[in-house]
Design a protein around this motif. Structure first.
Motif, short mmCIF file in Angstrom:
data_model
loop_
_atom_site.label_atom_id
_atom_site.label_comp_id
_atom_site.label_asym_id
_atom_site.label_seq_id
_atom_site.Cartn_x
_atom_site.Cartn_y
_atom_site.Cartn_z
N VAL A 141 3.66 9.52 9.18
CA VAL A 141 2.92 8.93 7.89
C VAL A 141 2.62 7.43 8.66
O VAL A 141 3.67 6.68 9.27
N LYS A 142 1.56 7.22 8.81
CA LYS A 142 1.00 6.05 9.26
C LYS A 142 1.48 4.70 8.75
O LYS A 142 1.26 4.62 7.46
N ASP B 67 0.85 -1.32 -0.18
CA ASP B 67 -0.20 -0.05 -0.04
C ASP B 67 0.85 1.11 -0.03
O ASP B 67 1.66 1.11 0.86
N VAL B 68 0.57 2.23 -0.83
CA VAL B 68 1.23 3.44 -0.92
C VAL B 68 0.69 4.38 0.28
O VAL B 68 -0.35 4.65 0.41
N LEU B 69 1.62 4.71 1.14
CA LEU B 69 1.10 5.45 2.37
C LEU B 69 1.11 6.95 2.34
O LEU B 69 0.88 7.62 2.94
N TRP B 70 2.38 7.40 1.42
CA TRP B 70 2.72 8.71 1.20
C TRP B 70 3.37 8.93 -0.12
O TRP B 70 4.16 7.90 -0.63
N THR C 82 7.27 -3.63 8.20
CA THR C 82 8.40 -3.11 7.46
C THR C 82 7.69 -2.25 6.62
O THR C 82 6.46 -2.24 6.37
N PHE C 83 8.46 -1.37 5.99
CA PHE C 83 7.91 -0.27 4.86
C PHE C 83 9.25 -0.27 4.01
O PHE C 83 10.32 -0.47 4.35
N SER C 84 9.07 0.33 2.87
CA SER C 84 9.89 0.72 1.86
C SER C 84 9.90 2.41 1.57
O SER C 84 8.88 2.87 1.41
N PHE C 85 11.00 2.83 1.07
CA PHE C 85 11.00 4.08 0.28
C PHE C 85 11.39 3.73 -1.20
O PHE C 85 12.38 2.99 -1.35
N VAL C 86 10.45 3.97 -1.61
CA VAL C 86 10.42 3.79 -3.35
C VAL C 86 10.68 5.07 -4.21
O VAL C 86 9.61 5.95 -3.98
N ALA C 87 11.77 5.27 -4.80
CA ALA C 87 11.94 6.41 -5.60
C ALA C 87 11.83 6.09 -7.01
O ALA C 87 12.51 4.86 -7.49
#
Length: 181
Positions: free
Chosen positions: A145-146, A122-125, A151-156
């Motif tokens: 950012v909720k 899911d895109v959170l921000w 885990t979470f990822s930064f995706v550029a």
């Protein structure tokens, strides 16, 4: 007559309340990069540095005016190339990541996009396009950012030109109070 009942055990002491755990990841110590899985899912890797090597894109210094940060180098890759760095969850020790806050720099005429994505995809921000107006422009803050994910990822995503470097710094990870079920 029946034998006497064994003595009752004293009650357990109350458990101390659990509090969220917050940790700062600022990349000044190179070991901070070990908290991340860099280049996951066949994406390009993020780079640790004190500036980006390409002119007219990226920050000239870290978020506090100096120091290290992570960035994507957009030279020599195709438009739409994805860069992914995933938080490995180590600081939360089995708890969910509740929130993430971070600083970002997105200077370059053809800057693509930066997203925070949950472990479920899911895109959170999300921010798209150039946000700063120069290499020396102040970094912007993304607050709370909720995440609610282990885990979470930064995706550029690279834009249409090499002037598409994106950087992140001063990441605050806040772990939830309770472990996931």
């Amino acid at each position: 007559p029946a034998p006497p009942a064994p003595p009752m055990a004293p009650p357990s002491p109350p458990q101390p309340p659990l509090f969220p755990i917050s940790s700062l990841i600022d990349f000044e110590d190179e070991r901070m990069t070990n908290l991340w899985i860099n280049g996951a899912d066949s994406a390009q890797s993020w780079v640790r540095g004190k500036s980006t090597p390409t002119i007219n894109t990226g920050p000239a210094a870290g978020s506090g005016g100096g120091g290290h940060f992570l960035y994507t180098e957009a030279s020599f890759v195709e438009s739409g190339t994805e860069y992914r760095i995933t938080y490995a969850g180590e600081l939360c020790a089995g708890r969910l990541v509740d929130y993430v806050a971070f600083k970002y720099h997105m200077y370059g005429a053809y800057t693509g996009a930066l997203a925070v994505v949950s472990s479920g995809g899911d895109v959170l921000w999300l921010k798209r396009g150039e946000q700063q107006t120069s290499e020396s422009s102040p970094w912007y803050q993304a607050s709370e950012v909720k995440v609610s994910s282990p885990t979470f990822s930064f995706v550029a995503t690279r834009g249409d030109s090499f002037t598409s470097d994106i950087a992140i710094d001063d990441i605050f990870v806040t772990c939830s109070v309770y472990s996931p079920p």
